[in-house]
Design a protein around this motif. Structure first.
Motif, PDB file in Angstrom:
ATOM      1  N   ARG A  96       0.854  -1.194   0.000  1.00 36.95           N
ATOM      2  CA  ARG A  96       0.000   0.000   0.000  1.00 36.95           C
ATOM      3  C   ARG A  96       0.887   1.241   0.000  1.00 36.95           C
ATOM      4  NH1 ARG A  96      -5.574  -0.236   1.820  1.00 36.95           N
ATOM      5  NH2 ARG A  96      -6.147  -2.407   1.761  1.00 36.95           N
ATOM      6  N   PHE A  97       0.389   2.296  -0.649  1.00 31.89           N
ATOM      7  CA  PHE A  97       1.105   3.569  -0.708  1.00 31.89           C
ATOM      8  C   PHE A  97       0.292   4.633   0.008  1.00 31.89           C
ATOM      9  CE2 PHE A  97       2.465   1.157  -4.380  1.00 31.89           C
ATOM     10  CZ  PHE A  97       3.839   1.305  -4.333  1.00 31.89           C
ATOM     11  N   TYR A  98       0.959   5.449   0.804  1.00 33.32           N
ATOM     12  CA  TYR A  98       0.317   6.543   1.510  1.00 33.32           C
ATOM     13  C   TYR A  98       1.159   7.801   1.347  1.00 33.32           C
ATOM     14  CZ  TYR A  98      -2.260   2.851   3.887  1.00 33.32           C
ATOM     15  OH  TYR A  98      -3.047   1.770   4.149  1.00 33.32           O
ATOM     16  N   GLU A  99       0.494   8.939   1.334  1.00 31.24           N
ATOM     17  CA  GLU A  99       1.235  10.197   1.353  1.00 31.24           C
ATOM     18  C   GLU A  99       1.869  10.324   2.728  1.00 31.24           C
ATOM     19  OE1 GLU A  99      -1.360  13.405   0.315  1.00 31.24           O
ATOM     20  OE2 GLU A  99      -1.813  12.542  -1.617  1.00 31.24           O
ATOM     21  N   ASP A 100       3.102  10.750   2.765  1.00 33.19           N
ATOM     22  CA  ASP A 100       3.819  10.856   4.023  1.00 33.19           C
ATOM     23  C   ASP A 100       4.577  12.172   4.042  1.00 33.19           C
ATOM     24  OD1 ASP A 100       4.905  10.269   6.483  1.00 33.19           O
ATOM     25  OD2 ASP A 100       6.440   8.944   5.690  1.00 33.19           O
ATOM     26  N   TYR A 101       4.011  13.153   4.710  1.00 33.03           N
ATOM     27  CA  TYR A 101       4.629  14.467   4.798  1.00 33.03           C
ATOM     28  C   TYR A 101       5.084  14.736   6.223  1.00 33.03           C
ATOM     29  CZ  TYR A 101       2.249  15.316   0.340  1.00 33.03           C
ATOM     30  OH  TYR A 101       1.806  15.239  -0.947  1.00 33.03           O
ATOM     31  N   SER A 102       6.182  15.457   6.348  1.00 35.28           N
ATOM     32  CA  SER A 102       6.658  15.840   7.667  1.00 35.28           C
ATOM     33  C   SER A 102       5.701  16.885   8.242  1.00 35.28           C
ATOM     34  CB  SER A 102       8.066  16.435   7.567  1.00 35.28           C
ATOM     35  OG  SER A 102       8.010  17.703   6.930  1.00 35.28           O
ATOM     36  N   PRO A 103       5.683  17.063   9.551  1.00 35.17           N
ATOM     37  CA  PRO A 103       4.816  18.081  10.157  1.00 35.17           C
ATOM     38  C   PRO A 103       5.056  19.483   9.585  1.00 35.17           C
ATOM     39  CG  PRO A 103       5.666  16.627  11.851  1.00 35.17           C
ATOM     40  CD  PRO A 103       6.357  16.261  10.564  1.00 35.17           C
ATOM     41  N   ASP A 104       6.310  19.816   9.270  1.00 27.46           N
ATOM     42  CA  ASP A 104       6.611  21.128   8.692  1.00 27.46           C
ATOM     43  C   ASP A 104       5.974  21.287   7.310  1.00 27.46           C
ATOM     44  OD1 ASP A 104       8.075  21.857  10.904  1.00 27.46           O
ATOM     45  OD2 ASP A 104       9.997  21.258  10.021  1.00 27.46           O
ATOM     46  N   VAL A 105       6.032  20.240   6.504  1.00 25.69           N
ATOM     47  CA  VAL A 105       5.436  20.293   5.168  1.00 25.69           C
ATOM     48  C   VAL A 105       3.919  20.399   5.278  1.00 25.69           C
ATOM     49  CG1 VAL A 105       5.067  18.993   3.028  1.00 25.69           C
ATOM     50  CG2 VAL A 105       7.353  19.121   4.045  1.00 25.69           C
ATOM     51  N   VAL A 106       3.314  19.651   6.195  1.00 22.07           N
ATOM     52  CA  VAL A 106       1.863  19.718   6.394  1.00 22.07           C
ATOM     53  C   VAL A 106       1.455  21.140   6.773  1.00 22.07           C
ATOM     54  CG1 VAL A 106      -0.053  18.931   7.860  1.00 22.07           C
ATOM     55  CG2 VAL A 106       1.625  17.291   6.999  1.00 22.07           C
ATOM     56  N   LYS A 107       2.221  21.768   7.649  1.00 16.52           N
ATOM     57  CA  LYS A 107       1.926  23.137   8.066  1.00 16.52           C
ATOM     58  C   LYS A 107       2.052  24.103   6.889  1.00 16.52           C
ATOM     59  CE  LYS A 107       3.327  26.715  11.291  1.00 16.52           C
ATOM     60  NZ  LYS A 107       4.288  27.140  12.292  1.00 16.52           N
ATOM     61  N   SER A 108       3.116  23.972   6.111  1.00 18.61           N
ATOM     62  CA  SER A 108       3.315  24.841   4.943  1.00 18.61           C
ATOM     63  C   SER A 108       2.208  24.665   3.922  1.00 18.61           C
ATOM     64  CB  SER A 108       4.658  24.546   4.284  1.00 18.61           C
ATOM     65  OG  SER A 108       5.714  24.907   5.118  1.00 18.61           O
ATOM     66  N   ARG A 109       1.823  23.422   3.661  1.00 16.57           N
ATOM     67  CA  ARG A 109       0.744  23.158   2.706  1.00 16.57           C
ATOM     68  C   ARG A 109      -0.567  23.769   3.182  1.00 16.57           C
ATOM     69  NH1 ARG A 109       1.304  18.817  -1.096  1.00 16.57           N
ATOM     70  NH2 ARG A 109      -0.885  18.320  -0.750  1.00 16.57           N
ATOM     71  N   ALA A 110      -0.831  23.702   4.480  1.00 18.31           N
ATOM     72  CA  ALA A 110      -2.071  24.261   5.029  1.00 18.31           C
ATOM     73  C   ALA A 110      -2.122  25.770   4.848  1.00 18.31           C
ATOM     74  CB  ALA A 110      -2.203  23.892   6.506  1.00 18.31           C
ATOM     75  N   GLU A 111      -0.976  26.431   4.955  1.00 18.85           N
ATOM     76  CA  GLU A 111      -0.913  27.884   4.806  1.00 18.85           C
ATOM     77  C   GLU A 111      -1.283  28.330   3.395  1.00 18.85           C
ATOM     78  OE1 GLU A 111       2.997  28.977   6.063  1.00 18.85           O
ATOM     79  OE2 GLU A 111       2.583  28.500   8.172  1.00 18.85           O
ATOM     80  N   PHE A 112      -1.052  27.476   2.412  1.00 20.82           N
ATOM     81  CA  PHE A 112      -1.295  27.833   1.019  1.00 20.82           C
ATOM     82  C   PHE A 112      -2.531  27.149   0.427  1.00 20.82           C
ATOM     83  CE2 PHE A 112       3.217  28.644   1.629  1.00 20.82           C
ATOM     84  CZ  PHE A 112       3.316  29.932   1.116  1.00 20.82           C
ATOM     85  N   LYS A 113      -3.316  26.501   1.259  1.00 22.39           N
ATOM     86  CA  LYS A 113      -4.446  25.733   0.759  1.00 22.39           C
ATOM     87  C   LYS A 113      -5.439  26.591  -0.027  1.00 22.39           C
ATOM     88  CE  LYS A 113      -7.952  22.412   1.992  1.00 22.39           C
ATOM     89  NZ  LYS A 113      -8.543  21.586   3.007  1.00 22.39           N
ATOM     90  N   ALA A 114      -5.802  27.748   0.495  1.00 24.47           N
ATOM     91  CA  ALA A 114      -6.779  28.618  -0.181  1.00 24.47           C
ATOM     92  C   ALA A 114      -6.242  29.086  -1.540  1.00 24.47           C
ATOM     93  CB  ALA A 114      -7.126  29.813   0.691  1.00 24.47           C
ATOM     94  N   VAL A 115      -4.979  29.453  -1.579  1.00 26.33           N
ATOM     95  CA  VAL A 115      -4.366  29.911  -2.827  1.00 26.33           C
ATOM     96  C   VAL A 115      -4.304  28.766  -3.831  1.00 26.33           C
ATOM     97  CG1 VAL A 115      -2.232  30.763  -3.872  1.00 26.33           C
ATOM     98  CG2 VAL A 115      -3.025  31.710  -1.702  1.00 26.33           C
ATOM     99  N   MET A 116      -3.895  27.583  -3.385  1.00 26.56           N
ATOM    100  CA  MET A 116      -3.800  26.435  -4.282  1.00 26.56           C
ATOM    101  C   MET A 116      -5.167  26.037  -4.814  1.00 26.56           C
ATOM    102  SD  MET A 116      -0.634  25.888  -4.617  1.00 26.56           S
ATOM    103  CE  MET A 116      -0.668  24.350  -5.483  1.00 26.56           C
ATOM    104  N   THR A 117      -6.190  26.129  -3.988  1.00 24.20           N
ATOM    105  CA  THR A 117      -7.551  25.816  -4.439  1.00 24.20           C
ATOM    106  C   THR A 117      -7.970  26.765  -5.550  1.00 24.20           C
ATOM    107  OG1 THR A 117      -8.132  24.927  -2.276  1.00 24.20           O
ATOM    108  CG2 THR A 117      -9.957  25.611  -3.693  1.00 24.20           C
ATOM    109  N   GLU A 118      -7.699  28.042  -5.372  1.00 23.16           N
ATOM    110  CA  GLU A 118      -8.056  29.029  -6.394  1.00 23.16           C
ATOM    111  C   GLU A 118      -7.279  28.803  -7.686  1.00 23.16           C
ATOM    112  OE1 GLU A 118     -10.165  31.882  -8.212  1.00 23.16           O
ATOM    113  OE2 GLU A 118     -10.578  31.100  -6.215  1.00 23.16           O
ATOM    114  N   LEU A 119      -5.998  28.521  -7.580  1.00 22.56           N
ATOM    115  CA  LEU A 119      -5.194  28.241  -8.775  1.00 22.56           C
ATOM    116  C   LEU A 119      -5.701  26.997  -9.500  1.00 22.56           C
ATOM    117  CD1 LEU A 119      -1.620  29.027  -7.427  1.00 22.56           C
ATOM    118  CD2 LEU A 119      -2.901  30.330  -9.132  1.00 22.56           C
TER     119      LEU A 119
END
Length: 81
Positions: A53-76
């Motif tokens: 099985r394959f799972y996405e595996d992000y470090s806590p820092d990456v998860v935090k960074s991705r969350a900060e840009f979620k609204a912008v990424m959704t719009e793009l």
């Protein structure tokens, strides 16, 4: 997940690249969107008798960074970028 410990031997990069080709196929690996769909839709991937099985595996820092840009990424994404 699902492989025995130390199955990759002394060359893990080579092992995992060969594993991906064997369980997903080279055609799927040539396209990242297809690869993403493949790992989500294939529940019974078997390698040498082991269910893989394959799972996405992000470090806590990456998860935090991705969350900060979620609204912008959704719009793009909505705009086709």
């Amino acid at each position: 997940m699902g492989l025995p410990e130390d199955v990759e031997g002394p060359l893990p990069s080579l092992f995992y690249s060969q594993l991906l080709v064997e369980v997903l196929g080279s055609q799927v690996l040539s396209s990242l969107p297809e690869l993403d769909r493949a790992h989500r839709s294939l529940s019974d991937l078997i390698y040498n008798g082991h269910r893989v099985r394959f799972y996405e595996d992000y470090s806590p820092d990456v998860v935090k960074s991705r969350a900060e840009f979620k609204a912008v990424m959704t719009e793009l994404y909505k705009r086709g970028y």
